[in-house]
Design a protein around this motif. Structure first.
Motif, short mmCIF file in Angstrom:
data_model
loop_
_atom_site.label_atom_id
_atom_site.label_comp_id
_atom_site.label_asym_id
_atom_site.label_seq_id
_atom_site.Cartn_x
_atom_site.Cartn_y
_atom_site.Cartn_z
N CYS A 106 45.94 22.47 -5.29
CA CYS A 106 45.25 23.09 -6.42
C CYS A 106 44.76 22.10 -7.48
O CYS A 106 43.78 22.37 -8.18
CB CYS A 106 46.14 24.12 -7.11
N CYS A 109 41.06 20.71 -8.39
CA CYS A 109 40.12 21.54 -9.17
C CYS A 109 40.69 21.92 -10.53
O CYS A 109 39.98 21.89 -11.54
CB CYS A 109 39.76 22.81 -8.41
N TRP A 120 35.66 23.56 -13.01
CA TRP A 120 36.70 24.44 -12.48
C TRP A 120 37.54 24.97 -13.62
O TRP A 120 37.86 24.26 -14.57
CB TRP A 120 37.55 23.69 -11.46
N ALA A 156 42.70 34.21 -2.09
CA ALA A 156 41.53 33.33 -2.24
C ALA A 156 41.83 31.85 -2.25
O ALA A 156 40.90 31.04 -2.24
CB ALA A 156 40.78 33.70 -3.53
N MET A 157 43.09 31.44 -2.28
CA MET A 157 43.42 30.03 -2.40
C MET A 157 44.36 29.60 -1.27
O MET A 157 45.09 30.42 -0.72
CB MET A 157 44.09 29.77 -3.76
N TYR A 159 41.24 26.87 -2.04
CA TYR A 159 39.81 27.17 -2.02
C TYR A 159 39.20 26.95 -0.64
O TYR A 159 38.38 27.74 -0.19
CB TYR A 159 39.11 26.30 -3.06
N PRO A 162 41.84 29.72 2.30
CA PRO A 162 42.61 30.84 1.75
C PRO A 162 43.49 31.49 2.81
O PRO A 162 43.17 31.50 4.00
CB PRO A 162 41.52 31.79 1.25
#
Length: 251
Positions: A106, A109, A120, A156-157, A159, A162
């Motif tokens: 993570c 971003c 981001w 969703a992650m 990115y 996912p």
């Protein structure tokens, strides 16, 4: 001529009836946005039960066509988690376990501490800013329910991949995001029981929307009615990723 008139009269009557039937009847526009009434009492939080909407019965299956979905197939699609924690999966994790995962998946971003990089978004900070002229809608300042944080991260992650981590890893990442917002402690275990109990700062900040919220007639004069208009821009929306010209704060 009399015969033609006699024949034409019923046709006109039928045509007139058809036109009358096609005329749109007035309707309550708000019904388009409210499929069922909210329950009495508190109506802005997802942890308050809403009545189940009426669902039409499924058609009778055609013999020899299709089959019932298996439990593993249903689990693969049924990943939505409600704000009250309903449908949270088994698993557990802490912020201490999630720190390394966050750096790996993570931080590129969102920054090592969720401060946001380039365009981001930041995940932390902004507490108390929603009433100001430059609100920051982060997890800690804006999000209403902690299970929603888990739901979005898992859905969703990361990115680029996912839904590629385990439930334990997603719980750990959720715990870390809550930890950097000072909502849980580093060793607090987040699971399907504890996560819904996390009190988010903006839990009471949502209201039941009453649409339509604008009149059907366009306003052409005195639309502001004396109220000032301000424009707030975020510089991250106007720079290329990696240009180093964006900032984590609105400009």
């Amino acid at each position: 001529m009399r015969r033609a008139a006699a024949i034409g009269a019923p046709l006109l009557a039928i045509a007139g009836f058809a036109l009358a039937q096609q005329a749109p009847a007035p309707r309550d526009m708000t019904a388009l946005y409210r499929p069922f009434e909210a329950p009495p009492g508190e109506r802005t939080r997802a942890d308050v039960a809403w009545p189940a909407p009426a669902v039409a019965a499924l058609p009778t299956p055609i013999a020899g066509i299709g089959r019932a979905a298996t439990a593993p197939e249903i689990v693969g699609w049924d990943i939505a988690v409600r704000g009250d924690g309903r449908n949270l999966p088994p698993g557990r994790g802490t912020a201490k376990q999630g720190e390394e995962l966050f750096i790996t998946h993570c931080a590129a971003c969102h920054g090592d501490f969720g401060e946001g990089l380039d365009r981001w978004p930041a995940l932390m900070g902004g507490r108390g800013s929603l009433r100001g002229d430059q609100p920051r809608r982060t997890v800690g300042s804006f999000w209403q329910h902690a299970p929603g944080v888990f739901d979005y991260i898992r859905r969703a992650m990361p990115y680029a991949a996912p839904q590629s981590l385990t439930n334990d890893e997603y719980y750990a990442l959720t715990a870390y995001v809550l930890f950097i917002n000072e909502l849980v402690q580093e060793e607090d275990v987040m699971d399907r029981d504890s996560l819904p109990r996390v009190a988010m700062p903006n839990r009471e900040g949502f209201v039941l929307e009453a649409r339509p919220d604008t009149p059907n007639e366009a306003c052409m004069t005195n639309c502001r009615q004396g109220r000032p208009v301000t424009v707030t821009m975020d510089s991250r929306q106007f720079v290329r990723p990696g240009s180093e010209s964006g900032t984590a704060e609105p400009q």
